[in-house]
Design a protein around this motif. Structure first.
Motif, PDB file in Angstrom:
ATOM      1  N   PRO A  88      31.693 -51.166 -23.100  1.00 59.91           N
ATOM      2  CA  PRO A  88      32.686 -50.564 -23.989  1.00 59.91           C
ATOM      3  C   PRO A  88      34.075 -50.717 -23.378  1.00 59.91           C
ATOM      4  N   HIS A 117      30.685 -44.327 -40.770  1.00 62.64           N
ATOM      5  CA  HIS A 117      30.145 -44.287 -39.413  1.00 62.64           C
ATOM      6  C   HIS A 117      30.397 -42.931 -38.780  1.00 62.64           C
ATOM      7  N   ASP A 138      32.611 -42.113 -36.242  1.00 60.29           N
ATOM      8  CA  ASP A 138      33.272 -42.080 -34.929  1.00 60.29           C
ATOM      9  C   ASP A 138      33.587 -43.499 -34.476  1.00 60.29           C
ATOM     10  N   ARG A 149      35.410 -47.389 -27.811  1.00 62.38           N
ATOM     11  CA  ARG A 149      34.299 -47.062 -26.918  1.00 62.38           C
ATOM     12  C   ARG A 149      32.942 -47.198 -27.597  1.00 62.38           C
ATOM     13  N   ASN A 150      32.930 -47.193 -28.917  1.00 63.21           N
ATOM     14  CA  ASN A 150      31.675 -47.363 -29.648  1.00 63.21           C
ATOM     15  C   ASN A 150      31.479 -48.784 -30.149  1.00 63.21           C
ATOM     16  N   ASP A 188      26.409 -45.361 -31.630  1.00 67.45           N
ATOM     17  CA  ASP A 188      26.658 -43.941 -31.933  1.00 67.45           C
ATOM     18  C   ASP A 188      26.778 -43.681 -33.431  1.00 67.45           C
ATOM     19  N   TRP A 189      25.629 -43.684 -34.075  1.00 65.71           N
ATOM     20  CA  TRP A 189      25.556 -43.457 -35.520  1.00 65.71           C
ATOM     21  C   TRP A 189      25.152 -42.026 -35.846  1.00 65.71           C
TER      22      TRP A 189
END
Length: 324
Positions: free
Chosen positions: A100, A189, A191, A195-196, A209-210
């Motif tokens: 990330p 999504h 977020d 970073r994701n 990150d879902w």
């Protein structure tokens, strides 16, 4: 044999309980693990009990159906509930190798491409009303109640947060309403930021990150990504004028969001930074330091909000003046 069998929720939970999984860093309400399975790694998300529901199960499954086959999307390999007394939703996906970015500005192009894909993938999707919600929904549907609930937490050094809410909430809600369309369903999504977005070589990107995935009738992902992708650095909220211009320009090209809507887009995204009672208290239950960390983090956002909003407006006006 585990080497050939598809992963199951009982199987991965057993490995976690046996200490054979790697706990991944995170400050959210849910807990993430990297779990070995048949020579590969899985990403396992164990949702907190308070957020584990049949609606969450259906939400994740509906989003998965809409996005399967997208190059950057890690599909659900299995999901179910674990535990008898307080069942927790467990979601299993492929683990995304790669790195990330601490500087989300490097991923603006990728973020906007994902936003465009999310909007396109929602075409023709019919989602039940219970699955259509985003971070703005509680403030549009029950602002007085949300404000009253959080007030007891905003004492002492956090009084500034209460003042910010009272000063800005009305304009944020009006901006969000102007961007809400009964016909504009899109995959959400929840977020989306640098970073994701996990990079594993040139052109190879995976969105992780879902937890908060669902459907929205607003460009809620774009509003939040504006703040998280265009800031000068993590932990602070001074927007980078160049990154802001790049982000707004790509949004106009890829999603057709006009420059005239940039200020409302920023207002919509700012709703995510309003503290909610249940979020703060659940963070505190997971780790007593997380609640105070979160309040300090969002307070820093609001100390810069007006100056940043003016920067967004100036940038959009300059882009519009020079637009072909």
């Amino acid at each position: 044999m585990r080497g050939t069998a598809p992963p199951t929720v009982p199987g991965v939970v057993a490995l976690i309980a046996a200490g054979q999984a790697e706990l991944l860093d995170g400050r959210g309400l849910n807990t993430s693990y990297r779990v070995p399975w048949g020579g590969r790694s899985l990403s396992v998300k164990v949702h907190c009990a308070e957020r584990s529901s049949a609606a969450e199960f259906r939400r994740i499954g509906s989003v998965d159906s809409a996005l399967r086959g997208t190059a950057w999307y890690p599909p659900v390999l299995g999901q179910g509930f674990h535990g008898a007394e307080r069942p927790r939703l467990v979601v299993v996906r492929p683990y995304a190798p790669g790195t990330p970015s601490d500087d989300a500005r490097r991923h603006i192009g990728g973020v906007v491409d994902v936003l465009a894909d999310l909007a396109a993938r929602a075409q023709g999707v019919r989602a039940e009303e219970a699955l259509v919600a985003d971070y703005a929904s509680p403030w549009l549907e029950g602002a007085p109640s949300e404000r009253s609930l959080v007030d007891p937490l905003l004492t002492g050094e956090w009084r500034g947060l209460g003042r910010a809410m009272d000063t800005h909430l009305g304009e944020l809600r009006r901006g969000a309403r102007r961007l809400t369309s009964a016909d504009g369903l899109r995959v959400h999504h929840g977020d989306l930021h640098g970073r994701n977005l996990i990079s594993d070589g040139p052109g190879r990107l995976t969105v992780i990150d879902w937890d908060e995935a669902g459907f929205s009738r607003r460009p809620a992902d774009a509003g939040k990504a504006l703040w998280l992708s265009c800031r000068l650095g993590r932990g602070d909220f001074a927007l980078d004028p160049r990154a802001t211009g790049l982000f707004l320009g790509r949004l106009r090209t890829r999603l057709g969001i006009p420059y005239s809507g940039a200020r409302d887009l920023a207002r919509l995204g700012a709703l995510w930074f309003l503290p909610r009672h249940d979020h703060v208290t659940l963070l505190g239950r997971r780790d007593t330091s997380l609640g105070t960390w979160y309040l300090g983090w969002v307070l820093r956002f609001w100390t810069r909000f007006r100056a940043n909003l003016d920067l967004v407006a100036r940038t959009a006006a300059a882009l519009e003046a020079g637009a072909p």
